[in-house]
Design a protein around this motif. Structure first.
Motif, short mmCIF file in Angstrom:
data_model
loop_
_atom_site.label_atom_id
_atom_site.label_comp_id
_atom_site.label_asym_id
_atom_site.label_seq_id
_atom_site.Cartn_x
_atom_site.Cartn_y
_atom_site.Cartn_z
N TRP A 159 0.82 -1.21 0.00
CA TRP A 159 0.00 0.00 0.00
C TRP A 159 0.85 1.27 0.00
O TRP A 159 0.49 2.26 -0.63
CB TRP A 159 -0.93 0.01 1.22
N TRP A 160 1.98 1.23 0.69
CA TRP A 160 2.80 2.45 0.78
C TRP A 160 3.42 2.82 -0.56
O TRP A 160 3.84 3.96 -0.77
CB TRP A 160 3.88 2.29 1.85
N ILE A 161 3.46 1.86 -1.48
CA ILE A 161 3.91 2.14 -2.85
C ILE A 161 2.72 2.38 -3.77
O ILE A 161 2.70 3.33 -4.57
CB ILE A 161 4.78 0.99 -3.39
N LEU A 162 1.71 1.51 -3.65
CA LEU A 162 0.55 1.58 -4.54
C LEU A 162 -0.22 2.89 -4.38
O LEU A 162 -0.66 3.48 -5.37
CB LEU A 162 -0.37 0.39 -4.25
N GLY A 163 -0.38 3.34 -3.12
CA GLY A 163 -1.14 4.57 -2.89
C GLY A 163 -0.57 5.79 -3.58
O GLY A 163 -1.25 6.43 -4.40
N PRO A 164 0.69 6.15 -3.31
CA PRO A 164 1.27 7.34 -3.97
C PRO A 164 1.35 7.22 -5.48
O PRO A 164 1.10 8.20 -6.20
CB PRO A 164 2.68 7.42 -3.35
N VAL A 165 1.69 6.01 -5.97
CA VAL A 165 1.77 5.83 -7.43
C VAL A 165 0.39 6.01 -8.07
O VAL A 165 0.26 6.65 -9.12
CB VAL A 165 2.35 4.44 -7.76
#
Length: 220
Positions: free
Chosen positions: A107-113
């Motif tokens: 999530w910490w990658i998917l959210g910002p991307v």
């Protein structure tokens, strides 16, 4: 010398007492006539490249949303969205890829991307500003929003408050830029027309002549 993006001026005359000037960084689309319609009735012909570009943007946004919903389903199964997620994956041509991304992405990658992609897709790649002159009523300036989901910013000035429409010059950085301004009675500052684009002088002069002619004498 100013070497920014290309600017295009379009002029519309809905009536003898109304004129609209639009300056845009988007190249005007051609138009075709509509058979059986009254004279001077045209529909814009949008370039195929533009249609493909916007279609890809829509598909990309839908894909990002589906990835996030699939990720949410994996983390919290048996939710009310399960049926919709399954249907979306079946209809998508990249269902397997979407599922794989959702399974492996954190999530910490998917959210910002995801937010970055949606931001880029919903942002306009052009700026459009207009001046509407209504004889006997006033003028209205408009600046398009940077995003497709928000409306334009408009300002209306009644004729009784307009003292004059002038072309001024000012320094912007190390260059001299011309701008069209409306002097408003009782205001401490002028109202700048096309404040974002600050068009070339020849465009401003054409708008200035046409705007004053309509505002004070009408168009014949």
């Amino acid at each position: 010398m100013f070497t920014g993006p290309s600017q295009y001026l379009s002029i519309h005359l809905p009536s003898p007492t109304t004129v609209s000037f639009t300056v845009s960084t988007r190249q005007p689309s051609q138009a075709w006539s509509v058979k059986g319609s009254p004279s001077h009735s045209y529909l814009p012909r949008v370039p195929v490249f533009t249609l493909i570009k916007y279609a890809l943007r829509v598909l990309l946004v839908l894909g990002v949303v589906l990835v996030n919903l699939t990720k949410g389903r994996i983390d919290a199964p048996h939710s009310q969205l399960d049926a919709y997620v399954d249907l979306g994956l079946k209809l998508s041509l990249a269902g397997g890829t979407i599922r794989a991304i959702a399974e492996h992405a954190e999530w910490w990658i998917l959210g910002p991307v995801s937010l970055g992609i949606i931001y880029a897709c919903l942002r306009r790649d052009y700026v459009e500003e207009s001046l509407l002159v209504l004889q006997g009523l006033g003028i209205q300036t408009s600046t398009s929003s940077r995003y497709f989901f928000t409306g334009a910013t408009t300002t209306f000035i009644p004729t009784t408050q307009i003292q004059d429409i002038v072309i001024h010059e000012a320094f912007k950085g190390l260059e001299v830029r011309f701008y069209l301004a409306v002097i408003v009675e009782g205001a401490t500052e002028v109202v700048v027309v096309f404040p974002t684009l600050l068009p070339r002088r020849e465009i401003l002069e054409e708008v200035w002549r046409g705007g004053r002619k309509c505002l004070y004498s009408g168009i014949r």
